[in-house]
Design an enzyme around this catalytic site. Structure first.
Site, short mmCIF file in Angstrom:
data_model
loop_
_atom_site.label_atom_id
_atom_site.label_comp_id
_atom_site.label_asym_id
_atom_site.label_seq_id
_atom_site.Cartn_x
_atom_site.Cartn_y
_atom_site.Cartn_z
N ASP A 23 -62.58 33.59 -9.39
CA ASP A 23 -62.31 31.88 -10.49
C ASP A 23 -63.38 30.82 -9.91
O ASP A 23 -63.32 30.63 -10.50
CB ASP A 23 -61.02 32.01 -9.14
CG ASP A 23 -60.61 31.92 -7.46
OD1 ASP A 23 -62.38 32.30 -7.38
OD2 ASP A 23 -59.69 31.87 -7.23
N SER A 57 -52.11 34.51 0.35
CA SER A 57 -52.02 33.16 -0.20
C SER A 57 -50.48 32.17 0.88
O SER A 57 -50.32 32.04 -0.15
CB SER A 57 -51.84 33.14 -1.36
OG SER A 57 -52.46 32.75 -2.31
N SER A 58 -50.54 32.56 2.28
CA SER A 58 -49.34 32.31 2.78
C SER A 58 -50.24 30.86 2.64
O SER A 58 -48.93 29.42 2.93
CB SER A 58 -49.81 32.11 4.16
OG SER A 58 -50.78 32.74 5.45
N ASP A 111 -54.43 30.69 -6.55
CA ASP A 111 -54.16 31.12 -5.87
C ASP A 111 -52.60 30.47 -5.98
O ASP A 111 -51.27 30.08 -6.34
CB ASP A 111 -54.34 30.78 -3.99
CG ASP A 111 -55.11 32.72 -3.76
OD1 ASP A 111 -55.26 32.68 -4.48
OD2 ASP A 111 -55.39 32.46 -2.99
C1 GLA Z 1 -58.53 34.08 -2.13
C2 GLA Z 1 -58.78 32.41 -2.40
C3 GLA Z 1 -58.48 32.89 -4.63
C4 GLA Z 1 -59.73 33.81 -4.86
C5 GLA Z 1 -59.73 34.97 -4.58
C6 GLA Z 1 -60.83 35.81 -4.30
O1 GLA Z 1 -57.16 34.25 -2.12
O2 GLA Z 1 -58.44 31.57 -2.33
O3 GLA Z 1 -59.81 31.24 -4.55
O4 GLA Z 1 -61.52 33.51 -4.59
O5 GLA Z 1 -59.89 34.46 -2.91
O6 GLA Z 1 -60.26 36.27 -5.70
#
Ligand code: GLA
Length: 385
Positions: free
Chosen positions: A35, A125-126, A171
């Protein structure tokens, strides 16, 4: 989550009646560490998430509390842009700071009560979930009229500039824009996206939490971001590029030799090959070819392991154990790596076997008890009460 009990707790704490918002966590099916390189990702929102009860106050203060651990703090409106060490409250404060930067009038104080059921440090992703639930709630509270995509972008900026993690947009985007039973195919450069039905037929996505906390993940993550920047500089000698995703796998075979440092070369190779795998995965999902999707997930993990070096022995062990179980089509780490969670696509009839066998093998080899969840793909963030 018992919403009426949550509201009651808020009223007991702050003495007012709140509105309640929810933002999910996410799993990424494929497209890891692409990303922030302007590449492709395929995440989806899950049913775990963060609840926020919020109401205005007349005290010229923001008051924060969470049910997850013993913590409360209050910040006068005049000090909102000050970072609080490494504390958790920087996530909502970072979002408030972005609202201030957009000249939204923070006319009154507000009381916040958070409650999350995303396992902490698991890479689901909390943090983005806290940011998005805060952004959606503040947008209503201060009648800011910011559209959803802007809320997603400002939440990412909050993390980049306030928290200090150079994350990409995946995320926040999947949490803000997700839909039940659909994955999001996102081009992180243009932000063009497509909802792809996640029709797994007789299969489930099982989330496997290694319970290895993602220590030092922030500095290692930022190190990878910097390494990709170096690779980009080298490859620009061959063609004009905005970011690493501007080069195809075929072109990389020709121009990759411009990169002298083998570590940097491998980092670039992961990003470029992963973009290719995401496109193949979307096509496979659309034609219902889950076997190919599973293989691509396996390849993604191997690339993250050898080229990007973000897996580690816990994730490798859990993924290897899962692949040995009958009915598993593919398994890979999900999220940033360095610990946290992996996912497997498995025939529903073998979910129990997976949990038993992987649970056993992993505990025997690593000495930690893993936790398993069957993912439900839920909706993005919104007001719920
Ligand atoms: C974390 C980051 C995302 C992405 C992932 C790996 O979750 O917050 O932006 O880079 O790692 O894909």
């Amino acid at each position: 989550m018992d919403i009426s009990a949550f509201k009651k707790l808020f009223t007991e704490t702050y003495g007012t009646e709140p509105s309640v918002y929810f933002a999910p966590g996410r799993v990424n099916i494929i497209g890891e560490h692409t990303d922030y390189n302007g590449g492709f990702v395929l995440p989806c929102a899950i049913s775990f998430g963060t609840y926020l009860a919020i109401a205005p106050n007349n005290d010229q203060k923001m008051r924060f509390k969470t049910t997850n651990f013993k913590y409360k703090t209050e910040v006068p409106l005049s000090e909102l842009s000050r970072k609080h060490g490494d504390e958790w409250v920087n996530y909502p404060l970072g979002v408030i700071d972005q609202f201030i930067k957009r000249e939204v009038s923070i006319s009154t104080g507000a009381d916040f009560l958070f409650s999350g059921d995303i396992p902490n440090g698991a890479g689901l992703s909390s943090s983005a979930s806290i940011e998005i639930v805060t952004a959606v709630a503040l947008n209503d509270l201060y009648e800011a009229n910011i559209d959803r995509l802007e809320l997603v972008k400002l939440s990412q900026l909050a993390e980049n500039f306030f928290v200090g993690m150079q994350c990409g947009i995946m995320d926040q985007f999947s949490i803000g824009m997700g839909k039940a039973n659909e994955a999001l195919f996102l081009d992180c450069r243009t932000l063009d996206y497509e909802h792809v039905p996640l029709d797994l037929k007789e299969h489930s996505i099982v989330i496997m939490n290694t319970n290895k906390r993602r220590e030092l993940s922030e500095s290692k993550y930022n190190e990878r971001v910097a390494e990709c920047g170096v690779a980009l500089e080298e490859l620009r000698k061959a063609k004009p590029m905005i970011d690493l995703s501007d080069i195809t796998l075929d072109e990389f075979e020709i121009h990759g030799a411009l990169i002298n440092d083998p570590i940097i070369y491998h980092r670039a190779r992961h990003v470029i090959s992963e973009n290719h795998r995401v496109k193949l995965s979307v096509a496979a999902l659309k034609r219902g070819d889950l076997v190919t999707l599973g293989q691509l997930m396996n390849e993604s993990h191997e690339s993250l392991r050898h080229d990007y070096e973000v897996t580690g022995k816990e994730l490798d062990t859990i993924v290897n154990a899962a692949r040995k179980v009958k009915g598993v089509l593919g398994a890979r780490m999900t999220g940033a790596g360095f610990g946290g969670c992996a996912i497997a696509i498995v025939d529903k009839r073998y979910v129990e076997a997976l949990i038993n066998k992987v649970g056993h093998a992993y505990e025997e080899q690593i000495g930690l008890k893993p936790i398993f969840y069957v993912a439900r793909v839920g909706d993005g963030a919104g007001k719920i009460a």
